[in-house]
Design a protein around this motif. Structure first.
Motif, mmCIF file in Angstrom:
data_model
loop_
_atom_site.group_PDB
_atom_site.id
_atom_site.type_symbol
_atom_site.label_atom_id
_atom_site.label_comp_id
_atom_site.label_asym_id
_atom_site.label_seq_id
_atom_site.Cartn_x
_atom_site.Cartn_y
_atom_site.Cartn_z
ATOM 1 N N PRO A 8 88.243 -24.972 -81.031
ATOM 2 C CA PRO A 8 87.319 -23.701 -80.845
ATOM 3 C C PRO A 8 87.732 -22.929 -79.415
ATOM 4 N N GLY A 9 87.573 -21.672 -79.646
ATOM 5 C CA GLY A 9 87.755 -21.041 -78.107
ATOM 6 C C GLY A 9 87.804 -19.550 -78.654
ATOM 7 N N GLU A 10 88.426 -18.964 -78.047
ATOM 8 C CA GLU A 10 88.555 -17.374 -78.176
ATOM 9 C C GLU A 10 89.081 -17.321 -79.531
ATOM 10 N N PRO A 11 88.339 -16.227 -80.273
ATOM 11 C CA PRO A 11 88.797 -15.546 -81.583
ATOM 12 C C PRO A 11 90.201 -14.977 -81.339
ATOM 13 N N PRO A 12 90.965 -15.008 -82.204
ATOM 14 C CA PRO A 12 92.239 -14.270 -82.264
ATOM 15 C C PRO A 12 92.214 -12.781 -81.966
ATOM 16 N N ARG A 13 93.057 -12.099 -81.167
ATOM 17 C CA ARG A 13 92.837 -10.824 -80.651
ATOM 18 C C ARG A 13 93.326 -10.143 -82.113
ATOM 19 N N VAL A 14 92.436 -8.951 -82.244
ATOM 20 C CA VAL A 14 92.942 -8.037 -83.377
ATOM 21 C C VAL A 14 93.276 -6.680 -82.846
ATOM 22 N N ALA A 15 93.885 -5.856 -83.477
ATOM 23 C CA ALA A 15 94.101 -4.339 -83.006
ATOM 24 C C ALA A 15 92.759 -3.559 -83.177
ATOM 25 N N VAL A 16 92.462 -2.684 -82.213
ATOM 26 C CA VAL A 16 91.434 -1.911 -82.248
ATOM 27 C C VAL A 16 91.784 -0.574 -82.308
ATOM 28 N N TYR A 17 90.907 0.343 -82.642
ATOM 29 C CA TYR A 17 91.214 1.942 -82.652
ATOM 30 C C TYR A 17 90.280 2.588 -82.035
ATOM 31 N N PRO A 18 90.458 3.625 -81.149
ATOM 32 C CA PRO A 18 89.263 4.357 -80.704
ATOM 33 C C PRO A 18 88.435 5.206 -81.979
ATOM 34 N N VAL A 19 87.095 5.085 -81.543
ATOM 35 C CA VAL A 19 86.316 5.900 -82.510
ATOM 36 C C VAL A 19 85.332 6.499 -81.547
ATOM 37 N N ARG A 20 84.816 7.862 -81.943
ATOM 38 C CA ARG A 20 83.851 8.473 -81.359
ATOM 39 C C ARG A 20 83.049 9.515 -81.988
ATOM 40 N N GLY A 21 81.882 9.677 -81.446
ATOM 41 C CA GLY A 21 80.949 10.706 -82.212
ATOM 42 C C GLY A 21 79.719 10.907 -81.298
ATOM 43 N N GLU A 22 78.619 11.511 -81.949
ATOM 44 C CA GLU A 22 77.534 12.054 -81.158
ATOM 45 C C GLU A 22 76.551 11.848 -82.024
ATOM 46 N N LEU A 23 75.314 11.451 -81.539
ATOM 47 C CA LEU A 23 74.064 11.123 -82.137
ATOM 48 C C LEU A 23 72.950 12.252 -81.449
ATOM 49 N N PHE A 24 72.349 12.795 -82.367
ATOM 50 C CA PHE A 24 71.068 13.618 -82.060
ATOM 51 C C PHE A 24 69.837 13.335 -82.751
ATOM 52 N N VAL A 25 68.755 13.589 -82.033
ATOM 53 C CA VAL A 25 67.619 13.228 -82.995
ATOM 54 C C VAL A 25 66.676 14.152 -82.394
ATOM 55 N N GLY A 26 66.102 15.094 -83.579
ATOM 56 C CA GLY A 26 65.432 16.363 -83.202
ATOM 57 C C GLY A 26 66.073 17.383 -82.456
ATOM 58 N N GLY A 27 67.376 17.376 -82.506
ATOM 59 C CA GLY A 27 68.267 18.149 -81.787
ATOM 60 C C GLY A 27 68.601 18.151 -80.435
ATOM 61 N N LYS A 28 68.199 16.839 -79.837
ATOM 62 C CA LYS A 28 68.360 16.467 -78.594
ATOM 63 C C LYS A 28 69.101 15.215 -78.699
ATOM 64 N N PRO A 29 70.038 14.991 -77.352
ATOM 65 C CA PRO A 29 70.804 13.701 -77.589
ATOM 66 C C PRO A 29 70.007 12.434 -77.547
ATOM 67 N N ALA A 30 70.175 11.382 -78.225
ATOM 68 C CA ALA A 30 69.234 10.127 -78.401
ATOM 69 C C ALA A 30 69.827 9.156 -77.452
ATOM 70 N N ALA A 31 70.080 9.504 -76.049
ATOM 71 C CA ALA A 31 70.202 8.694 -74.941
ATOM 72 C C ALA A 31 69.655 7.191 -75.005
ATOM 73 N N GLY A 32 70.437 6.268 -75.249
ATOM 74 C CA GLY A 32 70.118 4.880 -75.243
ATOM 75 C C GLY A 32 70.116 4.190 -76.508
ATOM 76 N N ALA A 33 70.031 5.074 -77.482
ATOM 77 C CA ALA A 33 69.918 4.627 -78.999
ATOM 78 C C ALA A 33 71.115 3.793 -79.167
ATOM 79 N N VAL A 34 71.113 2.812 -80.002
ATOM 80 C CA VAL A 34 72.255 2.006 -80.459
ATOM 81 C C VAL A 34 72.573 2.123 -81.742
ATOM 82 N N ILE A 35 74.050 2.111 -81.841
ATOM 83 C CA ILE A 35 74.354 2.363 -83.181
ATOM 84 C C ILE A 35 75.340 0.964 -83.523
ATOM 85 N N VAL A 36 75.070 0.445 -84.577
ATOM 86 C CA VAL A 36 75.858 -0.697 -85.136
ATOM 87 C C VAL A 36 76.645 -0.211 -86.230
#
Length: 136
Positions: A23-51
């Motif tokens: 056991p050790g580090e899981p094998p490396r996998v390719a990752v791709y960039p993702v971006r978006g925005e989140l607003f609650v009530g029309g305002k940025p939801a700073a600190g919210a966590v998206i899973v």
């Protein structure tokens, strides 16, 4: 004597190979960039966590993103590598009153159920841009 040394050498080689496969580090996998925005009530939801919940394998790692002061987010995968593996994901959101610990969710758990996601995204080669998520 030569046979004994040869057998010992073979045993040590096998032991080294077996130890290297533990056991050790899981094998490396390719990752791709993702971006978006989140607003609650029309305002940025700073600190919210998206899973990001993978739809194909419930046991797979769930990348996360923390929303910045301007509402932008970029998920990370293992060891803070920006981007996530290719696949289909459903997104959930929690927004704790305090960033550390289990303080109450400002959204009262309304957007924390993967069965009722706030968005769906398909990630693949190139950058994936999620349309702005606007919650009430």
């Amino acid at each position: 004597m030569t046979r004994t040394l040869g057998a010992v050498g073979a045993a040590l080689t096998c032991a080294a190979v077996v130890c290297g496969c533990g056991p050790g580090e899981p094998p490396r996998v390719a990752v791709y960039p993702v971006r978006g925005e989140l607003f609650v009530g029309g305002k940025p939801a700073a600190g919210a966590v998206i899973v990001f919940h993978p739809t194909g394998d419930p046991a797979a790692p769930r990348p996360r993103a923390t929303v910045a002061a301007d509402g932008a987010f970029r998920p990370q995968f293992r060891d803070d590598t920006e981007g996530i593996p290719a696949g289909e994901y459903v997104l959930t959101v929690t927004w704790r009153e305090a960033p550390i610990g289990m303080s109450p969710d400002r959204l009262k758990g309304k957007h924390a159920d993967p069965a009722r996601p706030v968005a769906r995204v398909t990630v693949g080669p190139g950058e994936s841009v999620i349309p702005a998520i606007r919650l009430k």
